[in-house]
Enzyme design. Structure first.
Site, PDB file in Angstrom:
ATOM      1  N   SER A 146     -69.677   9.906 -28.952  1.00  0.00           N
ATOM      2  CA  SER A 146     -70.879  10.671 -28.515  1.00  0.00           C
ATOM      3  C   SER A 146     -71.743   9.853 -27.844  1.00  0.00           C
ATOM      4  CB  SER A 146     -71.535  11.416 -29.746  1.00  0.00           C
ATOM      5  OG  SER A 146     -72.850  11.569 -29.570  1.00  0.00           O
ATOM      6  N   TYR A 159     -74.314  10.312 -38.423  1.00  0.00           N
ATOM      7  CA  TYR A 159     -73.481  10.804 -37.298  1.00  0.00           C
ATOM      8  C   TYR A 159     -73.538   9.572 -36.277  1.00  0.00           C
ATOM      9  CZ  TYR A 159     -72.349  13.606 -33.431  1.00  0.00           C
ATOM     10  OH  TYR A 159     -71.751  14.429 -32.382  1.00  0.00           O
TER      11      TYR A 159
HETATM   12  P1  NAD Z   1     -68.435  22.494 -33.670  1.00  0.00           P
HETATM   13  O1  NAD Z   1     -69.165  22.382 -34.688  1.00  0.00           O
HETATM   14  O2  NAD Z   1     -68.361  23.748 -32.830  1.00  0.00           O
HETATM   15  O3  NAD Z   1     -66.745  22.201 -33.760  1.00  0.00           O
HETATM   16  C1  NAD Z   1     -66.478  21.254 -34.616  1.00  0.00           C
HETATM   17  C2  NAD Z   1     -65.088  21.637 -35.194  1.00  0.00           C
HETATM   18  O4  NAD Z   1     -64.538  20.690 -36.416  1.00  0.00           O
HETATM   19  C3  NAD Z   1     -65.356  22.986 -35.938  1.00  0.00           C
HETATM   20  O5  NAD Z   1     -64.263  23.977 -35.639  1.00  0.00           O
HETATM   21  C4  NAD Z   1     -65.138  22.565 -37.489  1.00  0.00           C
HETATM   22  O6  NAD Z   1     -64.571  23.624 -38.292  1.00  0.00           O
HETATM   23  C5  NAD Z   1     -64.091  21.251 -37.327  1.00  0.00           C
HETATM   24  N1  NAD Z   1     -64.088  20.494 -38.735  1.00  0.00           N
HETATM   25  C6  NAD Z   1     -65.274  20.174 -39.146  1.00  0.00           C
HETATM   26  N2  NAD Z   1     -64.983  19.351 -40.383  1.00  0.00           N
HETATM   27  C7  NAD Z   1     -63.555  19.323 -40.193  1.00  0.00           C
HETATM   28  C8  NAD Z   1     -62.513  18.644 -41.125  1.00  0.00           C
HETATM   29  N3  NAD Z   1     -63.052  17.946 -42.031  1.00  0.00           N
HETATM   30  N4  NAD Z   1     -61.180  18.761 -40.836  1.00  0.00           N
HETATM   31  C9  NAD Z   1     -60.825  19.442 -39.491  1.00  0.00           C
HETATM   32  N5  NAD Z   1     -61.890  20.178 -38.740  1.00  0.00           N
HETATM   33  C10 NAD Z   1     -63.305  20.098 -38.952  1.00  0.00           C
HETATM   34  O7  NAD Z   1     -69.040  21.105 -32.793  1.00  0.00           O
HETATM   35  P2  NAD Z   1     -68.653  20.500 -31.067  1.00  0.00           P
HETATM   36  O8  NAD Z   1     -69.573  20.515 -30.529  1.00  0.00           O
HETATM   37  O9  NAD Z   1     -67.422  21.549 -30.662  1.00  0.00           O
HETATM   38  O10 NAD Z   1     -67.916  19.192 -31.611  1.00  0.00           O
HETATM   39  C11 NAD Z   1     -66.663  18.702 -31.456  1.00  0.00           C
HETATM   40  C12 NAD Z   1     -66.716  17.162 -31.322  1.00  0.00           C
HETATM   41  O11 NAD Z   1     -67.632  16.872 -30.447  1.00  0.00           O
HETATM   42  C13 NAD Z   1     -67.317  16.701 -32.385  1.00  0.00           C
HETATM   43  O12 NAD Z   1     -66.626  15.587 -33.001  1.00  0.00           O
HETATM   44  C14 NAD Z   1     -68.814  16.168 -32.133  1.00  0.00           C
HETATM   45  O13 NAD Z   1     -69.387  15.368 -32.990  1.00  0.00           O
HETATM   46  C15 NAD Z   1     -68.530  15.660 -30.838  1.00  0.00           C
HETATM   47  N6  NAD Z   1     -69.784  16.054 -29.806  1.00  0.00           N
HETATM   48  C16 NAD Z   1     -70.302  17.080 -29.424  1.00  0.00           C
HETATM   49  C17 NAD Z   1     -71.376  17.207 -28.725  1.00  0.00           C
HETATM   50  C18 NAD Z   1     -71.961  18.367 -28.300  1.00  0.00           C
HETATM   51  O14 NAD Z   1     -73.043  18.291 -27.514  1.00  0.00           O
HETATM   52  N7  NAD Z   1     -71.803  19.666 -28.680  1.00  0.00           N
HETATM   53  C19 NAD Z   1     -71.907  15.779 -28.295  1.00  0.00           C
HETATM   54  C20 NAD Z   1     -71.471  14.759 -28.311  1.00  0.00           C
HETATM   55  C21 NAD Z   1     -70.150  14.737 -29.316  1.00  0.00           C
END
Ligand code: NAD
Length: 255
Positions: A146, A159
Site C-alpha cells: 500500500s 496497517y
Molecule cells: P477487502 O476488504 O474488500 O478484501 C480483502 C479480502 O481479504 C476479503 O475478501 C477478506 O475476507 C480477505 N481476508 C481477510 N483476512 C484474511 C485472512 N486471514 N485470510 C485470507 N483472506 C483474508 O479489501 P481490498 O481493498 O480488496 O484489499 C485487498 C488488498 O489490497 C489488501 O491487502 C489491502 O490492504 C490492499 N490495499 C487496498 C487498498 C484500497 O484502496 N482498497 C489500498 C492499498 C492496499
C-alpha cells in the site's frame, strides 16, 4: 530481441490469489483468468461469487477456504494446487485487513491481528509457494502492499507498519530467489473502491481531499490494478524483481 504477442499471455499458467472473495482480490482473480490462467481462489469468506465469474473463462479453476495466517491452511492450499495442476506459476498475496485507531489507543490485540494477516500471512504463503517455485526453477510472486507502507498514514499504525514490512519482505525474497528465476514484486495501491475503503469514500471531506491531492483527481475502480498484475505475472516482467510499483493516480508523487 524479437517481440511477439505472447508477452502478456498467461495461457495454462497456475495462479493462487489470497483474499479473492471480493474487492481487489476478486478483480485480480477474474483478470488473470481472462488472460488465460487457471486460478485457485482463496479467502476466509464465501468465494462462490468469484468462482462463478471465473468459470466463464476457465472450468478448471477452483476455490478454497484459506486463512493466510494459519500455517496448516496455507500448506493445504499449496498441496491442493500442486495435486490438481502440478505447478504454481503465480502467487498474488492480496489478503489484508485494516484496523484504525490513534496510535496511543491502538490495542495490542489489533496490532497482532493486523501483523498476523498482512505480514505473517504474506510470509507463510510466499515461503510455501516458494518451495515449489524453487523446484520448478520459475515463479512470480506479487505482494499487495500500500502507499501506507511508503508514507505514514495517521490512525493506521499497524496497517502502515505491516505494509512497509511487505515491501521489505518483497525485496529480501527477490534478493534470495533471483537465482531460482523467481521474480518477487510488490504493488502499492492508492485508494481503490472496495469494502476496505467504503467508509472513507462515504466521507465528503475525504473525497474532496482525493480530488485535490491526487493528480488524476479521482480514486480508482477495483479493477484498475489488473494491467499491473498481468504485467508482473507474465513474461513481460521477466527482468524485473524486488520492485514496489506505486499505482495511486500520482498521489505520492505530488507535493
Ligand atoms: P477487502 O476488504 O474488500 O478484501 C480483502 C479480502 O481479504 C476479503 O475478501 C477478506 O475476507 C480477505 N481476508 C481477510 N483476512 C484474511 C485472512 N486471514 N485470510 C485470507 N483472506 C483474508 O479489501 P481490498 O481493498 O480488496 O484489499 C485487498 C488488498 O489490497 C489488501 O491487502 C489491502 O490492504 C490492499 N490495499 C487496498 C487498498 C484500497 O484502496 N482498497 C489500498 C492499498 C492496499
Amino acid at each position: 530481441m524479437t517481440m511477439n504477442n505472447d508477452l502478456f499471455n498467461l495461457d495454462g499458467k497456475v495462479a493462487i490469489i489470497t483474499g479473492a472473495a471480493r474487492g481487489l482480490g476478486k478483480s485480480i482473480a477474474v483478470g488473470l483468468a481472462k488472460f488465460g490462467a487457471h486460478v485457485v481462489i482463496t479467502d476466509v469468506i464465501d468465494t462462490s461469487g468469484t468462482l462463478e465469474e471465473i468459470k466463464k473463462f476457465d472450468d478448471q479453476s477452483f476455490d478454497l477456504q484459506v486463512d493466510v495466517s494459519d500455517e496448516s491452511d496455507v500448506e493445504t492450499m499449496i498441496k491442493k494446487t500442486i495435486d490438481h495442476f502440478g505447478s504454481i506459476d503465480i502467487l498474488v498475496n492480496n489478503a489484508g485487513i485494516l484496523k484504525t485507531a490513534n496510535a496511543e489507543d491502538f490495542s495490542e490485540d489489533d496490532w497482532k491481528k493486523v501483523i498476523d494477516v498482512n505480514l505473517n500471512g504474506v510470509f507463510l504463503c510466499a515461503q510455501a509457494a516458494g518451495k515449489q517455485m524453487i523446484e520448478q526453477k520459475s515463479g512470480k510472486i506479487i505482494n499487495i502492499s500500500s502507499i501506507a507502507g511508503l508514507s505514514g498514514y495517521a490512525s493506521s499504525v499497524a496497517y502502515s507498519a505491516s505494509k512497509a514490512g511487505v515491501i521489505s519482505l518483497t525485496k529480501t525474497l527477490a534478493a534470495e530467489w533471483g537465482k531460482h528465476n523467481i521474480q518477487v514484486n510488490a504493488i502499492c495501491p492508492g485508494v481503490f473502491a472496495t469494502n476496505m475503503t467504503e467508509d472513507y469514500l462515504k466521507d465528503e471531506d475525504f473525497k474532496e481531499m482525493i480530488k485535490t491531492k491526487v493528480p488524476l483527481s479521482r480514486y480508482a475502480k477495483s479493477d484498475e490494478l489488473i494491467g499491473t498484475i498481468i504485467y508482473l505475472a507474465s513474461n513481460a516482467s521477466d527482468y524485473m524483481t524486488g520492485h514496489a510499483l506505486v499505482i495511486d493516480g500520482g498521489w505520492t508523487s505530488a507535493l
